[in-house]
Design a protein around this motif. Structure first.
Motif, PDB file in Angstrom:
ATOM      1  N   GLY A 240       0.765  -0.828  -0.248  1.00 19.27           N
ATOM      2  CA  GLY A 240      -0.027   0.227  -0.037  1.00 19.27           C
ATOM      3  C   GLY A 240       0.951   1.140   0.034  1.00 19.27           C
ATOM      4  N   LEU A 241       2.005   1.155   0.579  1.00 14.17           N
ATOM      5  CA  LEU A 241       2.944   2.124   0.983  1.00 14.17           C
ATOM      6  C   LEU A 241       3.875   2.685  -0.739  1.00 14.17           C
ATOM      7  N   ALA A 242       3.432   1.592  -1.180  1.00 10.47           N
ATOM      8  CA  ALA A 242       4.023   1.759  -2.896  1.00 10.47           C
ATOM      9  C   ALA A 242       3.609   3.038  -3.690  1.00 10.47           C
ATOM     10  N   LEU A 243       2.578   3.246  -2.870  1.00  3.50           N
ATOM     11  CA  LEU A 243       2.159   3.729  -3.730  1.00  3.50           C
ATOM     12  C   LEU A 243       2.771   5.596  -3.455  1.00  3.50           C
ATOM     13  N   LEU A 244       3.321   5.540  -2.331  1.00  8.27           N
ATOM     14  CA  LEU A 244       4.129   7.030  -1.586  1.00  8.27           C
ATOM     15  C   LEU A 244       4.857   7.168  -2.371  1.00  8.27           C
ATOM     16  N   MET A 245       5.762   6.719  -3.624  1.00 10.03           N
ATOM     17  CA  MET A 245       6.417   6.685  -4.631  1.00 10.03           C
ATOM     18  C   MET A 245       6.481   7.478  -5.680  1.00 10.03           C
ATOM     19  N   ASP A 246       4.857   7.715  -5.943  1.00  9.36           N
ATOM     20  CA  ASP A 246       4.323   8.902  -7.441  1.00  9.36           C
ATOM     21  C   ASP A 246       3.429  10.359  -6.427  1.00  9.36           C
ATOM     22  N   TYR A 247       2.510   9.421  -5.721  1.00 13.81           N
ATOM     23  CA  TYR A 247       2.249  10.590  -4.727  1.00 13.81           C
ATOM     24  C   TYR A 247       2.716  11.219  -2.883  1.00 13.81           C
ATOM     25  N   GLY A 248       3.412  11.266  -2.945  1.00 13.64           N
ATOM     26  CA  GLY A 248       4.481  11.443  -1.764  1.00 13.64           C
ATOM     27  C   GLY A 248       5.402  12.932  -1.325  1.00 13.64           C
ATOM     28  N   PRO A 249       5.951  13.578  -2.645  1.00 15.64           N
ATOM     29  CA  PRO A 249       6.667  13.749  -2.491  1.00 15.64           C
ATOM     30  C   PRO A 249       6.485  15.156  -1.931  1.00 15.64           C
ATOM     31  N   ARG A 250       5.136  15.702  -1.490  1.00 15.67           N
ATOM     32  CA  ARG A 250       4.623  16.968  -0.874  1.00 15.67           C
ATOM     33  C   ARG A 250       4.681  16.559   0.640  1.00 15.67           C
ATOM     34  N   LEU A 251       4.216  15.573   1.188  1.00 18.89           N
ATOM     35  CA  LEU A 251       4.322  15.229   2.298  1.00 18.89           C
ATOM     36  C   LEU A 251       5.556  15.757   3.495  1.00 18.89           C
ATOM     37  N   THR A 252       5.019  16.271   4.309  1.00 21.21           N
ATOM     38  CA  THR A 252       5.871  16.761   5.536  1.00 21.21           C
ATOM     39  C   THR A 252       5.859  15.476   6.864  1.00 21.21           C
ATOM     40  N   SER A 253       4.538  15.044   6.996  1.00 17.75           N
ATOM     41  CA  SER A 253       4.192  14.519   8.616  1.00 17.75           C
ATOM     42  C   SER A 253       3.773  13.071   8.455  1.00 17.75           C
ATOM     43  N   LEU A 254       3.691  11.983   8.403  1.00 14.04           N
ATOM     44  CA  LEU A 254       3.305  10.838   8.434  1.00 14.04           C
ATOM     45  C   LEU A 254       3.288   9.306   9.804  1.00 14.04           C
ATOM     46  N   ARG A 255       2.059   9.766  10.021  1.00  9.85           N
ATOM     47  CA  ARG A 255       1.846   8.488  10.796  1.00  9.85           C
ATOM     48  C   ARG A 255       1.634   6.644  10.268  1.00  9.85           C
ATOM     49  N   LEU A 256       2.164   6.469  10.989  1.00  4.60           N
ATOM     50  CA  LEU A 256       2.191   4.998  10.500  1.00  4.60           C
ATOM     51  C   LEU A 256       1.607   4.240  11.647  1.00  4.60           C
ATOM     52  N   ASP A 257       1.201   4.901  13.362  1.00  5.35           N
ATOM     53  CA  ASP A 257       1.293   4.052  14.935  1.00  5.35           C
ATOM     54  C   ASP A 257       0.420   2.575  13.920  1.00  5.35           C
TER      55      ASP A 257
END
Length: 380
Positions: free
Chosen positions: A100-117
């Motif tokens: 599921g986190l593989a999508l972040l390779m295309d949609y994650g460049p703007r993310l500054t905060s990520l919480r996976l608790d």
């Protein structure tokens, strides 16, 4: 020719401006319900997203009774709809797989905060995707994730802007992973390694001066590890509570040096083996100390309390709940010293008489005496 003034004829730039001026969430939701075009504008303006299964209090009891299955398709739809997200929380998505986190390779460049608790399905493979897709991350929480030093090393080599990292209960992380993080991410401000029993603290050797906040509750720290944690010289908050094995005297020597000069909050709750010598070292070496939690520290006697009274001139809040060796003489020393003390957490100290407490309250009316047991307050 008559010119129409219908609001739907306004260009997108104007509608963006209008939306950004809406203060309440209800108004923003109403804006998006107007039509598909306005919904698209609302979606593109969204900066933060928390799934319904996210939770605020990081305890297993707060997890949903029936785990919500969040997979690749769910994330794709969300990230495609909200392309400008800066903050994403997937806390409590216990069934989320690495894929599921593989999508972040295309949609994650703007993310500054990520919480996976409590994303129990996330391992190093998922962390590799985060490393490759989110180079702008400053805030990352991996509480109870199944990651190792390998994933942490990859992350530290790509996400150089990291400032706040939560690794609590990541039981497979050791000092090797911490070493990579502290050496590569030179903007680190806050790190939580609580309940990581494979960490003794030595991985922080040579850490950046920006590191100001460190939680290491229930870690197997040793004297070299404590010195390494202070090596940056900028630490202001240190929690080494529940240090139930024996580190005495020289074990806290690093707290008697210039490396500890900025410490304002120390949490030693349930450090059962801290003795008078250690207390004296810390009291002399931490002139900026404003709060000190010594609850359930049973080895501190009159000599230790006198050291605190003499040297802790900036101390404003002191926790001494359930300290077996705090007696009337020790309380008298605290009463006569610690001129800036404003709150004393004093409860269930069996050797302190009610008379001594009343005398303390009478002569130190500026100090609030409470039997409540609370945690330390982190500096802002």
């Amino acid at each position: 020719m008559e010119q129409s003034t219908h609001i739907l004829l306004l260009p997108d730039d104007c509608l963006y401006f209008i939306f950004q001026r809406l203060d309440s969430s209800s108004d923003r939701d109403a804006f998006g319900l107007t039509c598909r075009r306005w919904l698209r504008i609302q979606s593109s303006c969204r900066r933060s997203l928390h799934f319904q299964c996210s939770f605020s209090h990081r305890t297993p009891a707060s997890l949903p009774q029936d785990p919500i299955s969040i997979g690749y398709l769910h994330l794709y739809r969300v990230l495609n709809r909200y392309p400008r997200l800066h903050s994403l929380s997937l806390c409590g998505c216990t069934e989320l797989p690495d894929s599921g986190l593989a999508l972040l390779m295309d949609y994650g460049p703007r993310l500054t905060s990520l919480r996976l608790d409590c994303c129990f399905g996330i391992s190093d493979d998922g962390l590799f995707s985060v490393a490759r897709g989110c180079p702008s991350l400053t805030d990352l929480s991996l509480y109870r994730c199944n990651i190792t030093d390998t994933g942490l090393k990859a992350l530290s080599e790509s996400c150089l802007a990291l400032e706040d990292v939560n690794l609590s209960y990541c039981s497979r992380v050791t000092d090797a992973g911490i070493r990579a993080l502290s050496r590569n991410c030179r903007r680190l401000r806050a790190v939580n390694i609580s309940h990581c029993r494979g960490i003794n603290g030595t991985g922080f050797e040579g850490c950046s001066r920006s590191l100001a906040y460190l939680e290491a509750d229930s870690c197997k720290l040793d004297p070299k590890g404590i010195r390494a944690m202070l090596s940056g010289g900028g630490l202001e908050y240190l929690d080494i509570s529940n240090l139930t094995w024996c580190i005495q005297g020289h074990g806290f020597a690093a707290l008697d040096t210039r490396l500890a000069s900025k410490l304002t909050v120390l949490n030693f709750r349930v450090c059962r083996h801290i003795d008078d010598e250690s207390v004296a070292r810390i009291a002399r070496g931490c002139p900026s100390l404003r709060e000190w939690n010594l609850a359930l520290c049973h080895e501190i006697s009159v000599v230790g309390w006198e050291s605190i009274a003499m040297y802790c001139c900036a101390l404003e809040r002191l926790h001494v709940n359930r300290c077996r060796n705090l007696c009337d003489r020790g309380l008298q020393a605290l009463r006569e010293g610690c001129g800036r003390l404003r709150k004393l957490h004093l409860g269930r100290c069996c050797r302190v008489s009610s008379t001594a407490i009343e005398v303390f309250k009478l002569l130190r009316g500026d100090v609030v005496v409470s039997d409540e047991e609370v945690m330390c307050i982190a500096p802002r």
